[in-house]
Design a protein around this motif. Structure first.
Motif, mmCIF file in Angstrom:
data_model
loop_
_atom_site.group_PDB
_atom_site.id
_atom_site.type_symbol
_atom_site.label_atom_id
_atom_site.label_comp_id
_atom_site.label_asym_id
_atom_site.label_seq_id
_atom_site.Cartn_x
_atom_site.Cartn_y
_atom_site.Cartn_z
ATOM 1 N N CYS A 77 0.847 -1.195 0.000
ATOM 2 C CA CYS A 77 0.000 0.000 0.000
ATOM 3 C C CYS A 77 0.880 1.242 0.000
ATOM 4 O O CYS A 77 1.708 1.425 0.896
ATOM 5 C CB CYS A 77 -0.914 0.004 1.217
ATOM 6 N N LEU A 78 0.680 2.077 -1.001
ATOM 7 C CA LEU A 78 1.529 3.245 -1.201
ATOM 8 C C LEU A 78 0.678 4.509 -1.258
ATOM 9 O O LEU A 78 -0.354 4.551 -1.942
ATOM 10 C CB LEU A 78 2.310 3.088 -2.511
ATOM 11 N N PHE A 79 1.100 5.537 -0.531
ATOM 12 C CA PHE A 79 0.511 6.865 -0.654
ATOM 13 C C PHE A 79 1.451 7.663 -1.556
ATOM 14 O O PHE A 79 2.404 8.292 -1.091
ATOM 15 C CB PHE A 79 0.367 7.523 0.715
ATOM 16 N N ALA A 80 1.165 7.612 -2.847
ATOM 17 C CA ALA A 80 2.128 8.090 -3.841
ATOM 18 C C ALA A 80 2.289 9.606 -3.871
ATOM 19 O O ALA A 80 3.222 10.103 -4.497
ATOM 20 C CB ALA A 80 1.717 7.594 -5.233
ATOM 21 N N GLU A 81 1.401 10.335 -3.212
ATOM 22 C CA GLU A 81 1.566 11.795 -3.155
ATOM 23 C C GLU A 81 2.607 12.196 -2.118
ATOM 24 O O GLU A 81 3.036 13.339 -2.072
ATOM 25 C CB GLU A 81 0.222 12.458 -2.838
ATOM 26 N N GLY A 82 2.989 11.235 -1.270
ATOM 27 C CA GLY A 82 4.079 11.475 -0.330
ATOM 28 C C GLY A 82 3.656 12.016 1.014
ATOM 29 O O GLY A 82 4.368 11.850 2.001
ATOM 30 N N THR A 83 2.516 12.666 1.101
ATOM 31 C CA THR A 83 2.044 13.231 2.355
ATOM 32 C C THR A 83 0.547 13.476 2.248
ATOM 33 O O THR A 83 -0.040 13.377 1.168
ATOM 34 C CB THR A 83 2.774 14.553 2.676
ATOM 35 N N ARG A 84 -0.075 13.799 3.368
ATOM 36 C CA ARG A 84 -1.503 14.102 3.341
ATOM 37 C C ARG A 84 -1.738 15.434 2.647
ATOM 38 O O ARG A 84 -1.006 16.402 2.882
ATOM 39 C CB ARG A 84 -2.059 14.156 4.769
ATOM 40 N N VAL A 85 -2.752 15.469 1.809
ATOM 41 C CA VAL A 85 -3.065 16.703 1.075
ATOM 42 C C VAL A 85 -4.501 17.097 1.377
ATOM 43 O O VAL A 85 -5.361 16.243 1.607
ATOM 44 C CB VAL A 85 -2.874 16.522 -0.445
ATOM 45 N N HIS A 142 -8.346 18.009 0.952
ATOM 46 C CA HIS A 142 -9.321 17.504 -0.018
ATOM 47 C C HIS A 142 -9.505 18.510 -1.146
ATOM 48 O O HIS A 142 -9.637 19.707 -0.928
ATOM 49 C CB HIS A 142 -10.659 17.251 0.660
ATOM 50 N N GLY A 143 -9.492 17.993 -2.367
ATOM 51 C CA GLY A 143 -9.656 18.837 -3.544
ATOM 52 C C GLY A 143 -8.361 19.143 -4.255
ATOM 53 O O GLY A 143 -8.375 19.559 -5.419
ATOM 54 N N GLN A 144 -7.225 18.930 -3.588
ATOM 55 C CA GLN A 144 -5.934 19.183 -4.224
ATOM 56 C C GLN A 144 -5.397 17.890 -4.839
ATOM 57 O O GLN A 144 -5.659 16.798 -4.344
ATOM 58 C CB GLN A 144 -4.939 19.745 -3.218
ATOM 59 N N SER A 145 -4.639 18.028 -5.915
ATOM 60 C CA SER A 145 -4.117 16.851 -6.617
ATOM 61 C C SER A 145 -2.673 17.076 -7.043
ATOM 62 O O SER A 145 -2.381 17.305 -8.212
ATOM 63 C CB SER A 145 -4.981 16.551 -7.851
ATOM 64 N N PRO A 146 -1.752 17.031 -6.098
ATOM 65 C CA PRO A 146 -0.335 17.213 -6.428
ATOM 66 C C PRO A 146 0.180 16.059 -7.275
ATOM 67 O O PRO A 146 -0.426 14.983 -7.310
ATOM 68 C CB PRO A 146 0.342 17.233 -5.065
ATOM 69 N N PRO A 147 1.294 16.252 -7.965
ATOM 70 C CA PRO A 147 1.863 15.151 -8.762
ATOM 71 C C PRO A 147 2.344 14.024 -7.871
ATOM 72 O O PRO A 147 2.625 14.206 -6.683
ATOM 73 C CB PRO A 147 3.040 15.825 -9.495
ATOM 74 N N LEU A 148 2.441 12.824 -8.446
ATOM 75 C CA LEU A 148 2.932 11.673 -7.705
ATOM 76 C C LEU A 148 4.425 11.820 -7.442
ATOM 77 O O LEU A 148 5.167 12.366 -8.266
ATOM 78 C CB LEU A 148 2.680 10.384 -8.497
#
Length: 245
Positions: free
Chosen positions: A144-152, A154-160
């Motif tokens: 299980c991977l959280f590919a964004e690296g950290t909690r973001v 809701h509504g934001q979509s940073p690159p992987l």
């Protein structure tokens, strides 16, 4: 009412969680099987807390097979890091190496089977991470991977983060992307948590061997599909070993 619910949650969940940690530390000599049992019990306790204290429900749309797959989850709250312990029997969660250095908890995480990753790691550290991930898949366990690296929020979509591409290429494993909207009800760094329904939406399986850009684009799109949706969902019983509360 939201303040009261959140206060009750904090006053019950965190002190009892400390008891789970102390119990787990006593069972460290037993090894991973004991850690799995304690962790799953803690995850179920968390489900009871969010259901009866916060008034939160869980809805799962789609199937999450409990097998040797690389799962990529949207990451908006602490909620999903605990919920993974209920969604799968023996999940291997990829986490920042700093988390394994937290007193008490870090030791338990290592015994449980967390795969530590160093963002600025050298070649040797990366090889060690890949060896651990390969072993997990051979054991039939999901990664299980959280590919964004950290909690973001809701509504934001940073690159992987680049770690996804490395795992995807080296493991040659299909990817199952999962969107969720936990940040609507339990925002990061917020004491207040609102009642409502948290939705998991499982995307189409992404086959191994795609070009990096295509794989990243498909995963990114799939884990962010709930960013622009604000439906009201009722609680349903999920499939394939997952559960709703």
């Amino acid at each position: 009412m939201i303040l009261l619910r959140s206060t009750l949650y904090a006053g019950i969940f965190y002190p009892v969680s400390l008891l789970y940690v102390l119990l787990a530390l006593m069972l460290v000599p037993v090894g991973r099987p004991a850690m799995m049992v304690i962790a799953r019990a803690w995850g179920r306790f968390h489900r009871l807390c969010i259901k009866y204290l916060l008034g939160q429900k869980i809805r799962i749309e789609g199937e999450m097979p409990d097998g040797p797959f690389l799962y990529v989850f949207k990451h908006e709250s602490m909620f999903e890091t605990i919920e993974l312990l209920c969604l799968f029997r023996q999940p291997a969660i990829v986490a920042k190496v700093e988390l394994t250095k937290i007193p008490l908890w870090g030791r338990l995480a290592v015994v449980h089977g967390v795969i530590p990753v160093e963002r600025e790691a050298g070649a040797k550290a990366l090889r060690t991470m890949m060896q651990a991930a390969t072993t997990v898949l051979k054991q039939g366990r999901p990664i299980c991977l959280f590919a964004e690296g950290t909690r973001v929020p809701h509504g934001q979509s940073p690159p992987l983060q680049s770690g996804f591409a490395g795992l995807y290429k080296m493991l040659k494993s299909p990817v199952i992307p999962v969107a969720l909207d936990s940040g609507r009800l339990s925002p990061r760094n917020s004491f207040l948590k609102r009642p409502g329904t948290i939705t998991f939406r499982v995307g189409d399986m992404i086959p191994a061997g795609l070009p990096r850009e295509e794989a990243e684009a498909r995963v990114h799109a799939a884990i962010n599909v709930l960013n622009v949706e604000n439906g009201n969902y009722s609680c349903v019983r999920p499939k394939s070993g997952a559960a709703s509360s």
